[in-house]
Design an enzyme around this catalytic site. Structure first.
Site, PDB file in Angstrom:
ATOM      1  N   ASP A 152      32.230  63.006  35.280  1.00 15.14           N
ATOM      2  CA  ASP A 152      33.159  63.624  34.337  1.00 15.14           C
ATOM      3  C   ASP A 152      32.468  64.647  33.449  1.00 15.14           C
ATOM      4  O   ASP A 152      33.110  65.319  32.656  1.00 15.14           O
ATOM      5  CB  ASP A 152      33.841  62.541  33.497  1.00 15.14           C
TER       6      ASP A 152
ATOM      7  N   ASP B  58      40.978  68.206  35.711  1.00 17.84           N
ATOM      8  CA  ASP B  58      39.813  67.341  35.597  1.00 17.84           C
ATOM      9  C   ASP B  58      40.247  65.884  35.518  1.00 17.84           C
ATOM     10  O   ASP B  58      40.643  65.402  34.463  1.00 17.84           O
ATOM     11  CB  ASP B  58      38.992  67.716  34.360  1.00 17.84           C
TER      12      ASP B  58
ATOM     13  N   LYS C 176      38.859  59.382  34.298  1.00 21.60           N
ATOM     14  CA  LYS C 176      39.249  59.315  32.891  1.00 21.60           C
ATOM     15  C   LYS C 176      40.357  58.274  32.700  1.00 21.60           C
ATOM     16  O   LYS C 176      41.093  57.983  33.638  1.00 21.60           O
ATOM     17  CB  LYS C 176      39.819  60.668  32.455  1.00 21.60           C
TER      18      LYS C 176
ATOM     19  N   GLU D 110      31.417  67.430  34.490  1.00 19.23           N
ATOM     20  CA  GLU D 110      31.361  68.373  35.602  1.00 19.23           C
ATOM     21  C   GLU D 110      31.261  69.817  35.135  1.00 19.23           C
ATOM     22  O   GLU D 110      30.766  70.665  35.871  1.00 19.23           O
ATOM     23  CB  GLU D 110      32.608  68.207  36.487  1.00 19.23           C
TER      24      GLU D 110
ATOM     25  N   ARG E 164      29.397  71.360  33.011  1.00 20.55           N
ATOM     26  CA  ARG E 164      28.066  71.952  32.929  1.00 20.55           C
ATOM     27  C   ARG E 164      27.474  72.215  34.320  1.00 20.55           C
ATOM     28  O   ARG E 164      26.603  73.050  34.470  1.00 20.55           O
ATOM     29  CB  ARG E 164      27.163  71.085  32.056  1.00 20.55           C
TER      30      ARG E 164
ATOM     31  N   ASP F 119      41.784  72.431  31.342  1.00 22.98           N
ATOM     32  CA  ASP F 119      40.320  72.410  31.386  1.00 22.98           C
ATOM     33  C   ASP F 119      39.733  73.678  31.998  1.00 22.98           C
ATOM     34  O   ASP F 119      38.540  73.754  32.266  1.00 22.98           O
ATOM     35  CB  ASP F 119      39.850  71.156  32.147  1.00 22.98           C
TER      36      ASP F 119
ATOM     37  N   LYS G  12      34.306  78.273  32.140  1.00 22.06           N
ATOM     38  CA  LYS G  12      34.554  77.043  32.892  1.00 22.06           C
ATOM     39  C   LYS G  12      36.011  77.037  33.335  1.00 22.06           C
ATOM     40  O   LYS G  12      36.915  77.126  32.516  1.00 22.06           O
ATOM     41  CB  LYS G  12      34.266  75.829  32.018  1.00 22.06           C
TER      42      LYS G  12
END
Lengths: 432, 488
Positions: free
Chosen positions: A278, A201, A208, A280, A282, A219, A196
């Site tokens: 959020d 993010d 967030k 995201e 996956r 991230d 990933k």
């Protein structure tokens, strides 16, 4: 960081001691520290240009863990400072003192792994205005020089080929997403690493809270771990084939951002209802995993800073491990114990999969409401995209950054590089 | 509880009938005879419903002929993969389908008598209801099924197999009743009174009130209790079915009859669920009842710490330091981490008083366990791999599944307090594990396991053998554990 293997120390010495719980400093030339205290020991002694790690009393695996953690503590990123600190960081050389032939035999692998981990740490620490999906590729030059083939699938090609997850997540940013494919040719069917790579993010439309949002520049630590592991494999000329698929995007807020309630079409052709923008990670992984599975690899290992739930479950001492294959799960968990990048397996239950039923699409990507077993849900979701390839998923949201004594987050750990390299050595290279 | 009987396999002449069908196989034995009697109506209905015998599926056929009012066919899945657990689930499905009939028969002629008994067990477990507080229920809204006749080649053997299962079902019913009761009714004193009546099954019951607990130095538990007008109790249930003088197995339950969180008060949304924060204690009571009812050949002791956690003028404050029964001091940083304070004293007492072979505690302890595992597995923590392995096995066999989580010094060190031996909370990361580490500090070398049942004690939807509501999680698991390992 310069590493040097020697049988006699020529610098101030750090000595691991299994009986200690707190370090004992004997200035100026001896620091005795607990076995798990290597990183704080090197941090404490960063004023010395060279330090000797005396691992003569440790087993080979213990010694490797100690040295790797010392290197983590010695990691330093000074590229953005314009004037020197009051207490400058001079540490540039780690001497490793050992006379054990078994440890010395492992040394080249350890050196390669530490180089890979340092490489991953440099990627993770880079701020997101410097490391964007557009600049990510330029940072991978050391891999190219080491003999890794690099291919980048840019936004227009992603659109042509239907990478709906990666495109949706990257849609809010002015920096379009990219899928980066790294290949190391070996004698075997490749092992696929999938990472990933969210360069920042914000959470997207489901934004967030501001507090600690700065940590979200890390991230992309899963992608960094995969890249670092590829560098280690290349450095030690692994006989094993490997491919790394990095799903790189910025999850930004913007007029082009994807929305809760959107239904997107994944690379595998399945429709997915977006619940929370959020979640995201996956969505980019589902496309990268399906892409990797198409290469018919011997196994897929993915790494992702995926869920807060994994941190709630296991804290910062272990990352969560999920798998669709018990033998692979055991091998990965064992590599975690051996490398010191420890894991604990969590379940993917029938209920977790049932919870992902969508009213209007093939599945939804997470479950609304607080207190959800979100790490398990994410794993159940990802499992849908690997087909019948043996697969292990590392949710490293709690282990990508070092935890300071006050509970805050410190520098990047490089978690995953030594784990993946160890899996390759112990499970796949034996067969190569 | 439905009255379950076993009878020889002859086709009933009328009424309601339950049948079983394996996947990929047609109707056989009595089921085929029933189909014949209805002129093939059952087979036609199955075909029309596209019913294939898949596990978890069933089909209900009304008035197919031959005087049958209702025929329910439950799927078993592939015969080669059939497990005891799947038969319990099929029994549960049949009980739902047959609930409108006052009496029904189930054709189990293709099963061994032991497996036929499991159908009755599943049916009874699934048919539980808690109707104590309904005053206006219309008769037509109530299930009528009162007696179930299971048709098997060896009714006497099946009756023998059913007896211990019925004991476990009665234990589960007791645990569900207790967990379902509202907290204004089920205070610590009332729960202790109800456990006192278990002497009728042969249990020895001892109840300790606040004065005795004070004398014993239960400072951790009494600190939790002090905000409430309902004083605490510790109840000790003993079953001596094993060899005289042999060390008992100890089962310890968290019994917070209502948990407001205390001064560290919980948000209002969902607080009503806190009436079942005594589900661990209820499971211990259910288990001990089961062991007594089936005359288990084992010595066992159950200990439950019963308190109500309320805010109030005398309530414990964040920052208070209490001295536990073990002598260790605890800085209470969050009054809503109260379960571990209760368990700390009861665990220590259990060891000192009974020198048990092992201890298993059950507690609705942390919200983090739900975030970690969800609602399908309870968290298992243990200082003993062998004990953990046997509990995991019993979990799979009983359908009350466990998932082990790690422990270790890296988690334990987070409990360090600035002014006492330990603090009672850590940050949210890994907080189910650090809760277990806290309990481990009150385990004095005995093999011990801790089951965090916060995610499994209550079902928010119907499950195959558990109706929505209190699950009694732990009763069947631990009954299985005891039977498999300690009665040989």
């Amino acid at each position: 960081m310069h590493l040097r293997l020697t049988d006699t120390p020529s610098a101030p010495r750090i000595l691991p001691d299994a009986g200690l719980t707190e370090p004992e400093e004997h200035l100026p030339d001896l620091l005795r520290t607990p076995l798990d205290g290597a990183a704080s020991a090197t941090r404490a002694w960063r004023r010395y240009p060279a330090i000797a790690l005396d691992v003569r009393d440790l087993s080979p695996d213990q010694a490797a863990r100690f040295v790797a953690e010392a290197a983590q503590g010695a990691f330093r990123f000074d590229a953005l400072r314009t004037r020197p600190e009051e207490e400058p960081h001079r540490l540039a050389t780690l001497e490793v003192v050992s006379t054990d032939p078994a440890f010395r035999a492992q040394w080249p692998a350890l050196e390669a792994e530490i180089e890979g981990a340092d490489f991953a740490r440099r990627l993770v620490v880079e701020p997101s205005n410097r490391l964007t999906p557009a600049t990510f590729l330029a940072h991978l030059d050391p891999l190219r020089r080491a003999g890794v083939a690099i291919e980048a699938i840019g936004a227009s090609a992603l659109r042509e080929q239907g990478f709906g997850g990666l495109l949706a997540v990257g849609g809010g940013s002015v920096h379009p997403p990219v899928l980066i494919v790294l290949r190391w040719a070996g004698r075997t069917a490749p092992v696929a690493l999938v990472g990933k790579g969210i360069t920042f993010d914000t959470g997207g439309v489901c934004v967030k809270p501001a507090d600690r949002m700065w940590d979200m520049r890390a991230d992309m630590a899963g992608a960094a771990a995969c890249a670092g592991a590829m560098l280690a494999l290349a450095r030690r000329r692994s006989p094993c084939g490997a491919i790394a698929v990095l799903a790189v995007a910025e999850n930004a807020l913007g007029g082009g951002a994807y929305r809760p309630g959107d239904v997107i079409r994944s690379f595998a052709g399945r429709s997915v209802e977006v619940v929370d923008t959020d979640a995201e990670g996956r969505l980019v992984l589902m496309d990268a995993l399906a892409f990797a599975a198409r290469e018919r690899p011997a196994a897929i290992l993915d790494a992702a800073t995926l869920t807060g739930a994994a941190v709630v479950a296991l804290g910062h001492a272990r990352a969560a491990l999920f798998a669709n294959d018990d033998a692979l799960a055991r091998a990965v968990a064992a590599a975690g114990e051996a490398s010191g990048e420890r894991l604990w397996r969590l379940p993917i239950g029938a209920r977790h999969r049932e919870d992902l039923e969508s009213a209007i699409a093939d599945l939804r990507h997470c479950v609304p409401g607080r207190g959800q077993p979100d790490a398990c849900h994410a794993a159940a979701f990802l499992r849908e995209f690997v087909g019948d390839v043996p697969w292990a998923h590392i949710d490293m949201a709690g282990t990508d950054l070092a935890v300071l004594p006050d509970g805050g987050t410190g520098g990047p750990t490089g978690f995953g590089v030594r784990l993946f390299d160890r899996v390759m050595r112990d499970r796949f290279e034996a067969a190569a | 509880m439905i009255d379950v009987k076993f009878a020889a396999p002859s086709l009933p002449q009328d009424g309601a009938l339950g049948l079983l069908m394996a996947e990929g196989e047609g109707l056989t034995g009595l089921a085929a005879k029933a189909d014949e009697a209805t002129g093939g109506a059952i087979a036609r209905a199955i075909a029309a419903a596209e019913f294939t015998g898949k596990e978890g599926s069933s089909v209900t056929i009304l008035a197919p002929g031959a005087n049958f009012g209702r025929v329910v066919v439950a799927g078993l899945g592939k015969m080669a993969d059939l497990t005891d657990r799947k038969l319990e689930e099929a029994g549960g499905a049949l009980a739902v389908g047959l609930a409108r009939a006052p009496a029904a028969a189930i054709a189990a002629d293709a099963l061994t008598p032991g497996r036929a008994a499991l159908l009755g067990y599943g049916a009874v477990l699934r048919s539980y209801r808690f109707d104590v507080y309904r005053t206006k229920q219309k008769p037509e809204d109530l299930p009528k099924l009162a007696s179930l006749s299971i048709l098997t080649e060896h009714p006497e053997t099946a009756t023998g197999s059913y007896a211990p299962l019925q004991a476990a079902a009665r234990g589960a019913y007791l645990a569900r009743d207790l967990a379902s009761e509202p907290a204004n009714v089920l205070t610590p004193a009332e729960m202790a009174r109800r456990l006192g009546t278990l002497t009728e099954h042969g249990l020895k019951v001892e109840v300790l009130g606040p004065e005795e607990l004070g004398k014993l130095g239960f400072g951790a538990m009494l600190g939790v209790a002090q905000g409430s007008h309902n004083p605490p109790r510790m109840v000790i249930l003993r079953w001596d079915g094993g060899k005289n003088g042999e060390a008992p197995l100890a089962f310890i339950g968290k019994g917070v009859t209502f948990d407001t969180g205390g001064i560290s008060i919980k948000p209002a949304g969902g607080m009503e669920d806190m009436k079942w924060d005594m589900a661990g204690a209820a499971a211990v009571a259910g288990l001990m009842t089961t062991l007594a009812l089936r005359r288990a050949r084992v010595n066992a002791v159950g200990l439950v710490g019963l308190v109500e956690n309320m805010p109030g003028g005398n309530a414990q404050r964040p920052g208070d330091v209490v001295k536990s029964h073990s002598g260790q001091t605890i800085e209470v940083l969050n009054t809503d981490a109260e379960g571990r304070l209760v368990l700390a004293d009861v665990l220590w007492y259990a060891q000192a008083k009974f020198e048990p072979k092992l201890m298993v505690d059950l507690a609705t302890l942390t919200g983090a366990i739900i975030v970690g595992l969800g609602h399908e597995h309870a968290g298992l923590f243990s200082n003993d791999d062998n004990l953990a392995g046997r509990l995991l096995e019993a979990g799979l066999a009983s359908g009350e599944k466990l998932w082990r989580l790690p422990m270790g010094p890296e988690y334990d060190k987070q409990l360090k307090s600035d002014i006492a031996d330990m603090k009672n909370i850590t940050g949210r990361p890994g907080s189910s594990i650090t809760a277990a580490q806290f309990l481990a500090r009150f385990v004095n070398g005995k093999p011990w396991a801790h089951l965090d049942i916060a995610g499994t004690a209550w079902a928010t939807k119907d499950l195959p053998t558990v109706p929505k509501g209190a699950t009694a999680f732990g009763v069947r698991l631990l009954d299985r554990f005891v039977a498999a390992s300690y009665e040989g």
